[in-house]
Every structure is written in structure tokens, then in C-alpha cells.
Motif scaffolding. Structure first.
Motif, PDB file in Angstrom:
ATOM      1  N   GLU A 174      -2.279  -5.680   4.259  1.00 42.36           N
ATOM      2  CA  GLU A 174      -2.556  -7.199   3.314  1.00 42.36           C
ATOM      3  C   GLU A 174      -3.689  -6.075   1.970  1.00 42.36           C
ATOM      4  OE1 GLU A 174      -4.710 -10.910   3.099  1.00 42.36           O
ATOM      5  OE2 GLU A 174      -3.128 -11.217   3.127  1.00 42.36           O
ATOM      6  N   THR A 175      -3.829  -5.960   1.400  1.00 43.30           N
ATOM      7  CA  THR A 175      -4.386  -5.070   0.440  1.00 43.30           C
ATOM      8  C   THR A 175      -5.210  -5.060  -0.531  1.00 43.30           C
ATOM      9  OG1 THR A 175      -3.253  -4.335  -1.120  1.00 43.30           O
ATOM     10  CG2 THR A 175      -2.525  -2.822   0.906  1.00 43.30           C
ATOM     11  N   SER A 176      -5.354  -6.433  -0.717  1.00 41.45           N
ATOM     12  CA  SER A 176      -6.065  -6.668  -1.987  1.00 41.45           C
ATOM     13  C   SER A 176      -6.440  -8.553  -1.364  1.00 41.45           C
ATOM     14  CB  SER A 176      -5.656  -6.573  -3.141  1.00 41.45           C
ATOM     15  OG  SER A 176      -4.256  -7.597  -3.519  1.00 41.45           O
ATOM     16  N   GLU A 177      -7.234  -8.915  -2.204  1.00 45.26           N
ATOM     17  CA  GLU A 177      -7.085 -10.374  -2.414  1.00 45.26           C
ATOM     18  C   GLU A 177      -6.080 -11.063  -2.693  1.00 45.26           C
ATOM     19  OE1 GLU A 177     -10.562 -11.553  -3.827  1.00 45.26           O
ATOM     20  OE2 GLU A 177     -11.545 -10.257  -2.817  1.00 45.26           O
ATOM     21  N   ASP A 178      -5.300 -10.522  -3.476  1.00 43.26           N
ATOM     22  CA  ASP A 178      -3.965 -10.827  -4.257  1.00 43.26           C
ATOM     23  C   ASP A 178      -3.322 -11.133  -3.512  1.00 43.26           C
ATOM     24  OD1 ASP A 178      -5.060 -11.111  -6.753  1.00 43.26           O
ATOM     25  OD2 ASP A 178      -4.490  -8.914  -7.460  1.00 43.26           O
TER      26      ASP A 178
END
Length: 123
Positions: A63-67
Motif C-alpha cells: 500500500e503506497t499512500s494514505e489513499d
């Protein structure tokens, strides 16, 4: 007889200088991939940083971001566990800044005459 001994020594030297260290690096990388677990923050060989969400036999999902953007990678694409940065540790930064401050306090270097004459001609 001496030439045979020299050839054997050359192969031994090649083994200990090239082959053995490379095997150790590959083994450490494989251990790092095998020790990967959910929740680890990793850096891929492409520089993508993320948190491991799931792991399969040959792949893992991060998971690369808060999105909640999720990307699947092959395990061989794992570079390091943790965030890999190009920044220097604080101690080295302090030493380098002290060294440059000492160099900056001296008189500035003069510009060579050749450089100024060339710029005058170009104008």
C-alpha cells in the motif's frame, strides 16, 4: 609445475574475491525476501516505498499512500526492508558542515584572468 600452481592460485583468488562474496549477497537478499511479513515498510528496486499488505509465494502487495493505492510486485523486486534514503546520517552532515565552514572563512579564490577575458570577448 610452477605454472600449475599459479593457475590454481589464480582460481582460488577469483573464488575468494568474486564468487564467494556474490553468493553471500544473494543469500542475504533471499533471506530478506523470505523474512518479509505484513506491516513491514519496504523499498522496491524502482524506489517505490510502501507498507506490505499481503504476501504470496512469489509476489507481495504493498500500500503506497494514505489513499490505499495497492500495487503488486514480484519478490525479486524488493530492494530493502525499511525506507532507503540518499541522505547522510546527522553525524556526517555535522562534520561536513564544519569542514566547509572552515574553508568558507578563508579568502575567496580569485577568478583566473583567462575566464574574464573569454567572457569579455563573447560580449
Amino acid at each position: 609445475m610452477e605454472s600449475i600452481i599459479m593457475i590454481v592460485l589464480m582460481f582460488a583468488l577469483l573464488y575468494f574475491m568474486l564468487i564467494r562474496p556474490e553468493k553471500k549477497r544473494k543469500q542475504q537478499a533471499q533471506q530478506m525476501r523470505d523474512g518479509l511479513k505484513k506491516g513491514d515498510t519496504i523499498t522496491t528496486i524502482g524506489g517505490i516505498i510502501g507498507k506490505v499488505v499481503s504476501i504470496d509465494k512469489d509476489t507481495f502487495v504493498i500500500e503506497t499512500s494514505e489513499d490505499r493505492v495497492r500495487v503488486q510486485f514480484a519478490k525479486w523486486a524488493l530492494s530493502t526492508v525499511g525506507v532507503q534514503t540518499g541522505e547522510q546520517p546527522e553525524a556526517k552532515k555535522k562534520e561536513e558542515s564544519a569542514a566547509t565552514e572552515g574553508a568558507d572563512s578563508s579568502t575567496p579564490a580569485e577568478v583566473p584572468a583567462e575566464t574574464t577575458s573569454e567572457t569579455d570577448e563573447e560580449k
